[in-house]
Write a protein that holds these residues in place. Sequence first.
Motif, short mmCIF file in Angstrom:
data_model
loop_
_atom_site.label_atom_id
_atom_site.label_comp_id
_atom_site.label_asym_id
_atom_site.label_seq_id
_atom_site.Cartn_x
_atom_site.Cartn_y
_atom_site.Cartn_z
N GLU A 159 0.82 -1.21 0.00
CA GLU A 159 0.00 0.00 0.00
C GLU A 159 0.85 1.26 0.00
O GLU A 159 0.58 2.22 -0.75
CB GLU A 159 -0.93 0.00 1.21
CG GLU A 159 -1.92 1.15 1.22
CD GLU A 159 -2.91 1.07 2.37
OE1 GLU A 159 -3.59 2.08 2.62
OE2 GLU A 159 -3.00 0.00 3.02
N SER A 160 1.89 1.27 0.83
CA SER A 160 2.75 2.46 0.86
C SER A 160 3.59 2.58 -0.40
O SER A 160 3.88 3.69 -0.88
CB SER A 160 3.66 2.43 2.09
OG SER A 160 4.46 1.27 2.11
N ASP A 193 2.62 1.85 -3.33
CA ASP A 193 1.76 2.43 -4.36
C ASP A 193 1.96 3.94 -4.47
O ASP A 193 1.80 4.53 -5.54
CB ASP A 193 0.28 2.14 -4.06
CG ASP A 193 -0.19 0.86 -4.73
OD1 ASP A 193 0.34 0.53 -5.81
OD2 ASP A 193 -1.08 0.19 -4.18
N GLN A 194 2.27 4.56 -3.34
CA GLN A 194 2.44 6.01 -3.29
C GLN A 194 3.90 6.44 -3.46
O GLN A 194 4.19 7.63 -3.49
CB GLN A 194 1.91 6.56 -1.96
CG GLN A 194 0.55 6.05 -1.55
CD GLN A 194 -0.52 6.36 -2.58
OE1 GLN A 194 -0.54 7.46 -3.14
NE2 GLN A 194 -1.41 5.41 -2.84
N TRP A 195 4.78 5.48 -3.56
CA TRP A 195 6.21 5.77 -3.63
C TRP A 195 6.59 6.09 -5.08
O TRP A 195 6.28 5.34 -5.99
CB TRP A 195 7.00 4.55 -3.14
CG TRP A 195 8.48 4.72 -3.02
CD1 TRP A 195 9.43 4.18 -3.82
CD2 TRP A 195 9.18 5.46 -2.02
NE1 TRP A 195 10.67 4.51 -3.40
CE2 TRP A 195 10.56 5.31 -2.29
CE3 TRP A 195 8.78 6.23 -0.93
CZ2 TRP A 195 11.53 5.90 -1.50
CZ3 TRP A 195 9.75 6.82 -0.15
CH2 TRP A 195 11.11 6.66 -0.43
N ASN A 196 7.28 7.17 -5.29
CA ASN A 196 7.61 7.57 -6.66
C ASN A 196 9.08 7.43 -6.99
O ASN A 196 9.56 7.98 -7.98
CB ASN A 196 7.15 9.01 -6.92
CG ASN A 196 7.77 10.01 -5.94
OD1 ASN A 196 8.65 9.64 -5.15
ND2 ASN A 196 7.31 11.25 -5.99
N TYR A 215 13.54 2.63 -1.48
CA TYR A 215 12.55 2.45 -0.41
C TYR A 215 13.12 1.61 0.74
O TYR A 215 12.84 1.88 1.91
CB TYR A 215 11.30 1.77 -0.98
CG TYR A 215 10.18 1.57 0.01
CD1 TYR A 215 9.27 2.60 0.28
CD2 TYR A 215 10.02 0.36 0.68
CE1 TYR A 215 8.24 2.42 1.19
CE2 TYR A 215 9.00 0.17 1.59
CZ TYR A 215 8.10 1.20 1.84
OH TYR A 215 7.09 1.02 2.74
N SER A 250 2.65 -2.74 -7.54
CA SER A 250 2.92 -1.83 -6.42
C SER A 250 4.42 -1.77 -6.12
O SER A 250 4.97 -0.70 -5.84
CB SER A 250 2.17 -2.29 -5.17
OG SER A 250 0.78 -2.26 -5.36
N ARG A 292 3.44 0.61 -15.38
CA ARG A 292 4.37 0.69 -14.25
C ARG A 292 5.45 -0.39 -14.33
O ARG A 292 6.50 -0.28 -13.70
CB ARG A 292 3.59 0.57 -12.94
CG ARG A 292 4.39 0.88 -11.68
CD ARG A 292 3.47 0.96 -10.49
NE ARG A 292 4.14 0.89 -9.22
CZ ARG A 292 4.63 1.92 -8.54
NH1 ARG A 292 4.52 3.13 -9.05
NH2 ARG A 292 5.21 1.75 -7.35
#
Length: 416
Positions: free
Chosen positions: A70-71, A73-76, A82, A133, A179
């Motif tokens: 989930e986190s 998914d927001q990581w660019n 990460y 993700s 992606r």
Amino acid sequence: MKFIIKSISKNSGRLGHLRIKESSELQTPLLLQTTKGGSIPYLSADVFGLVSREQQVLQLTLCTMDQMAESLDQWNRSLGDYVGYPDYNTLLLLRDPCEVTPSGGNDRDVVPLFTRRGKESLTAERYMQLVTSFAPDVYQGLCDADTNPESTKKRVQKSVDRTERFMQHCFKQHRELERLKDSTLLAPIVGGYNTFARTQSIKHAREQPKGTYGGYIFEGFHTNGIAATSLNPSQLLPIVDHCVQQIEDELPRLMPGAFTPVLMLELIRLGVDIFDTSYAYCAAVNYKALTFSYCIDKEEHSAFLDVTDEAIKEQFTPLLEGCNCLACQKHTRAYIHHLYKTNELLGPILLMIHNLHHYMGFFDVIRDSISADQLPALLDYVRHQNMSTDINYCIEPNNKTVGKAAMGKGFITAAN
């Protein structure tokens, strides 16, 4: 991902260069750094930097990282960034090669994922959502790999048929998902110890359009963990040789698992290119420092040093004479034995530092031996260590008793 074969020898396997995205060229045979939850076991990124300053490839596992989807998914930024290794490439596996994977839970349309929170049933759709993700540099296709030397012919056939259904979806999604446009898919080859089933699995992968996948991962030979250290080479090697003969040379081959040094050399001689450090971890968590020699000399050597052995409590010498790792340069056998007796966390940290350093040095020598077409001589030396009989490299489970007060600290009782 681009793979270039540098040389092929009939007796010594092959050398190659692997480039993942914009990374520097990695030499094969390649050793992946096994992780748990995105971290190299027991070591911080700064400490691992003292073990190796070379660029590495992290082998991440979905079963220890699924809660991060989930986190992510927001990581660019990159997956390596990460987990704290921004300059490293990442390869995502489904299962953890360091721990025994429970059997069962497979069905026509699902594969079980055993996480810290329990079992999750993965469909091909859900699996590709999770991979999207994570967006790793390289990832394996979904497969039913719940087979071993005792699996029946019916069970093996089910693994092949289910994997084919899963991969039909994975191949399609890999081509379509934006992606994953820079990610490389590894085609899983399953089929247990059955050559006909393995041929079926290979045939399905090779039917895909060129460029759909960038390499192979051989699955379904063991249930991971220390079970891989006791595989019978006379059973395994003919099957791997059969697979290698049926796939194209220009794609790399990965075999995850804690294979013994001798079996790993045999697999390299057959043409397998990529392995991982799970053997070094399994040794460390079972109180063992790797002490086998890969520099040919006339002395006799053992496979391990058991740091729980009372005989070393007054040995003020390194874990391995001549080793220049941080653990051996700064600490002694007696001190590390003391860390075991007092359940100090520094104990497994020092063992992991030593075992990883030793294993990476082993791979440097392997590549040099292949270059000189001397792998058979290295194999014979590692197998016997100048003794009259074969050395036993199997890792026995740790059955030491640890008090409740010490649980969660330092050395722990490893799972059987």
